[in-house]
Design a protein around this motif. Structure first.
Motif, PDB file in Angstrom:
ATOM      1  N   THR A   1       0.664  -1.374   0.015  1.00 62.13           N
ATOM      2  CA  THR A   1       0.323   0.428  -0.215  1.00 62.13           C
ATOM      3  C   THR A   1       1.172   1.362  -0.039  1.00 62.13           C
ATOM      4  OG1 THR A   1      -0.300   0.013   2.545  1.00 62.13           O
ATOM      5  CG2 THR A   1      -1.912  -1.147   1.468  1.00 62.13           C
ATOM      6  N   ASN A   2      -0.183   2.351  -0.369  1.00 63.23           N
ATOM      7  CA  ASN A   2       0.770   3.561  -0.318  1.00 63.23           C
ATOM      8  C   ASN A   2       0.198   4.316   0.430  1.00 63.23           C
ATOM      9  OD1 ASN A   2       2.573   6.165  -0.653  1.00 63.23           O
ATOM     10  ND2 ASN A   2       1.898   6.180  -2.472  1.00 63.23           N
ATOM     11  N   LEU A   3      -0.265   4.212   1.967  1.00 63.38           N
ATOM     12  CA  LEU A   3      -1.120   5.269   2.692  1.00 63.38           C
ATOM     13  C   LEU A   3      -0.534   5.858   3.823  1.00 63.38           C
ATOM     14  CD1 LEU A   3      -3.595   2.482   3.921  1.00 63.38           C
ATOM     15  CD2 LEU A   3      -4.134   4.397   2.638  1.00 63.38           C
ATOM     16  N   PHE A   4      -0.858   6.824   3.714  1.00 60.75           N
ATOM     17  CA  PHE A   4      -0.344   7.972   4.592  1.00 60.75           C
ATOM     18  C   PHE A   4      -1.478   8.173   5.633  1.00 60.75           C
ATOM     19  CE2 PHE A   4       1.898   9.266   0.577  1.00 60.75           C
ATOM     20  CZ  PHE A   4       3.761   9.083   1.651  1.00 60.75           C
ATOM     21  N   TYR A   5      -0.626   8.582   6.778  1.00 60.69           N
ATOM     22  CA  TYR A   5      -1.839   8.724   8.247  1.00 60.69           C
ATOM     23  C   TYR A   5      -1.652  10.819   8.347  1.00 60.69           C
ATOM     24  CZ  TYR A   5      -4.364   8.143  12.906  1.00 60.69           C
ATOM     25  OH  TYR A   5      -5.342   8.295  13.231  1.00 60.69           O
ATOM     26  N   VAL A   6      -2.649  11.220   8.803  1.00 59.96           N
ATOM     27  CA  VAL A   6      -2.526  12.210   9.588  1.00 59.96           C
ATOM     28  C   VAL A   6      -3.055  12.187  11.079  1.00 59.96           C
ATOM     29  CG1 VAL A   6      -2.895  14.633   9.031  1.00 59.96           C
ATOM     30  CG2 VAL A   6      -3.232  13.615   7.356  1.00 59.96           C
ATOM     31  N   THR A   7      -2.766  12.420  11.646  1.00 61.03           N
ATOM     32  CA  THR A   7      -2.612  12.386  13.609  1.00 61.03           C
ATOM     33  C   THR A   7      -3.872  13.411  13.992  1.00 61.03           C
ATOM     34  OG1 THR A   7      -0.901  12.941  14.218  1.00 61.03           O
ATOM     35  CG2 THR A   7      -0.267  11.203  13.371  1.00 61.03           C
ATOM     36  N   ARG A   8      -3.805  13.423  14.919  1.00 58.89           N
ATOM     37  CA  ARG A   8      -4.784  14.206  15.593  1.00 58.89           C
ATOM     38  C   ARG A   8      -6.344  14.059  14.606  1.00 58.89           C
ATOM     39  NH1 ARG A   8      -3.651  15.836  20.971  1.00 58.89           N
ATOM     40  NH2 ARG A   8      -0.862  15.843  20.585  1.00 58.89           N
ATOM     41  N   LEU A   9      -6.067  14.250  13.667  1.00 59.85           N
ATOM     42  CA  LEU A   9      -7.435  14.139  12.247  1.00 59.85           C
ATOM     43  C   LEU A   9      -7.719  13.351  12.392  1.00 59.85           C
ATOM     44  CD1 LEU A   9      -5.858  17.474   9.771  1.00 59.85           C
ATOM     45  CD2 LEU A   9      -7.802  17.493  11.963  1.00 59.85           C
ATOM     46  N   ASN A  10      -6.879  12.424  12.242  1.00 61.49           N
ATOM     47  CA  ASN A  10      -7.548  10.974  11.984  1.00 61.49           C
ATOM     48  C   ASN A  10      -7.573  10.143  10.260  1.00 61.49           C
ATOM     49  OD1 ASN A  10      -6.848   9.695  14.421  1.00 61.49           O
ATOM     50  ND2 ASN A  10      -8.301  10.433  15.245  1.00 61.49           N
ATOM     51  N   TYR A  11      -6.898  11.448   9.433  1.00 62.23           N
ATOM     52  CA  TYR A  11      -7.468  11.322   8.266  1.00 62.23           C
ATOM     53  C   TYR A  11      -6.329   9.939   7.365  1.00 62.23           C
ATOM     54  CZ  TYR A  11      -9.833  15.506   8.585  1.00 62.23           C
ATOM     55  OH  TYR A  11     -10.928  16.493   8.855  1.00 62.23           O
ATOM     56  N   LEU A  12      -6.999   9.680   6.809  1.00 64.20           N
ATOM     57  CA  LEU A  12      -6.088   7.985   5.421  1.00 64.20           C
ATOM     58  C   LEU A  12      -5.743   9.355   4.181  1.00 64.20           C
ATOM     59  CD1 LEU A  12      -6.955   4.672   6.342  1.00 64.20           C
ATOM     60  CD2 LEU A  12      -5.162   6.049   6.438  1.00 64.20           C
ATOM     61  N   VAL A  13      -4.832   9.002   3.703  1.00 66.77           N
ATOM     62  CA  VAL A  13      -4.498   9.493   2.669  1.00 66.77           C
ATOM     63  C   VAL A  13      -4.304   8.326   1.239  1.00 66.77           C
ATOM     64  CG1 VAL A  13      -3.484  10.951   0.644  1.00 66.77           C
ATOM     65  CG2 VAL A  13      -3.611  11.730   3.394  1.00 66.77           C
ATOM     66  N   THR A  14      -5.632   8.106   0.434  1.00 68.66           N
ATOM     67  CA  THR A  14      -5.351   7.499  -0.254  1.00 68.66           C
ATOM     68  C   THR A  14      -4.975   7.860  -1.516  1.00 68.66           C
ATOM     69  OG1 THR A  14      -7.612   7.209  -0.703  1.00 68.66           O
ATOM     70  CG2 THR A  14      -6.607   5.234   1.279  1.00 68.66           C
ATOM     71  N   GLY A  15      -5.455   7.092  -2.679  1.00 65.49           N
ATOM     72  CA  GLY A  15      -4.677   7.319  -4.356  1.00 65.49           C
ATOM     73  C   GLY A  15      -3.068   7.334  -4.441  1.00 65.49           C
ATOM     74  N   SER A  16      -2.898   7.713  -4.750  1.00 68.57           N
ATOM     75  CA  SER A  16      -1.890   7.664  -5.834  1.00 68.57           C
ATOM     76  C   SER A  16      -1.047   9.363  -6.442  1.00 68.57           C
ATOM     77  CB  SER A  16      -1.927   7.536  -7.927  1.00 68.57           C
ATOM     78  OG  SER A  16      -1.263   7.123  -7.968  1.00 68.57           O
ATOM     79  N   ILE A  17      -0.319   9.315  -4.702  1.00 71.76           N
ATOM     80  CA  ILE A  17       0.462  10.608  -5.184  1.00 71.76           C
ATOM     81  C   ILE A  17       1.023  10.941  -5.873  1.00 71.76           C
ATOM     82  CG2 ILE A  17       2.304  11.924  -3.487  1.00 71.76           C
ATOM     83  CD1 ILE A  17       0.567  10.327  -1.186  1.00 71.76           C
ATOM     84  N   LYS A  18       1.597   9.494  -6.378  1.00 70.78           N
ATOM     85  CA  LYS A  18       2.736   9.684  -7.635  1.00 70.78           C
ATOM     86  C   LYS A  18       2.258  10.659  -8.752  1.00 70.78           C
ATOM     87  CE  LYS A  18       6.513   7.210  -8.249  1.00 70.78           C
ATOM     88  NZ  LYS A  18       7.306   6.514  -8.061  1.00 70.78           N
TER      89      LYS A  18
END
Length: 173
Positions: A84-101
């Motif tokens: 997976t290519n996942l990012f997590y934003v703490t405190r806001l509890n957001y997952l960033v999905t999709g293709s950053i590239k």
């Protein structure tokens, strides 16, 4: 609300204007984008600082911190998994999905979309199109989107902000 960030080499003033839903410049990002270790500043057009993004070098895994006025610190962390290519934003509890590239990704809170970001080619360079649902998320999404873009787009060569005066010189002779 749709925000447009035009990243181009036409004017090198050390800042990127952000066009808001009204079609006018609402925010400005200042700083150097040529190195992810530099601090980026988000401010209003009257130069009132809203937030900043900088690298957190305290741990082994590098993460980035978003510091927004009147809000607790938020970290952007990457899940290091080969599948997976996942990012997590703490405190806001957001997952960033999709293709950053590929330049198309979504900020999610559970199954709900909080913001969509799309990278397109404009007449004079790369344009980030940020569709943000809630006004309180605007500074976070804008700063994190710039972070992701500088990882996968040719770095912009912007001058150091503010410009260093020639009156002060390190030469003691």
């Amino acid at each position: 609300m749709r925000f447009l960030l035009e990243l181009n080499q036409n004017k090198a003033y050390g800042q990127i204007p952000i066009i808001g839903p009204s079609g006018k410049i609402e925010y400005i990002i200042k700083g150097n984008l040529d190195n992810p270790n530099h601090t980026l500043y988000l401010s209003r057009t009257d130069h009132t600082e809203i937030g900043r993004l900088f690298a957190d070098s305290s741990g082994i895994i590098s993460s980035f911190i978003v510091d927004v006025v009147n809000h607790s610190l938020v970290r952007v962390k990457k899940f290091n998994t080969p599948m997976t290519n996942l990012f997590y934003v703490t405190r806001l509890n957001y997952l960033v999905t999709g293709s950053i590239k590929k330049g198309t990704y979504t900020f999610r809170a559970g199954v709900k979309n909080v913001a969509n970001v799309k990278t397109i080619m404009g007449n004079s360079g790369v344009v980030l199109v940020c569709d943000i649902q809630r006004p309180e998320d605007i500074p976070f999404i804008l700063l994190i989107s710039i972070l992701f873009t500088q990882w996968h787009v040719t770095p912009l060569k912007l001058p150091t902000f503010p410009p260093i005066s020639r009156k002060t010189s390190p030469d003691i002779n």
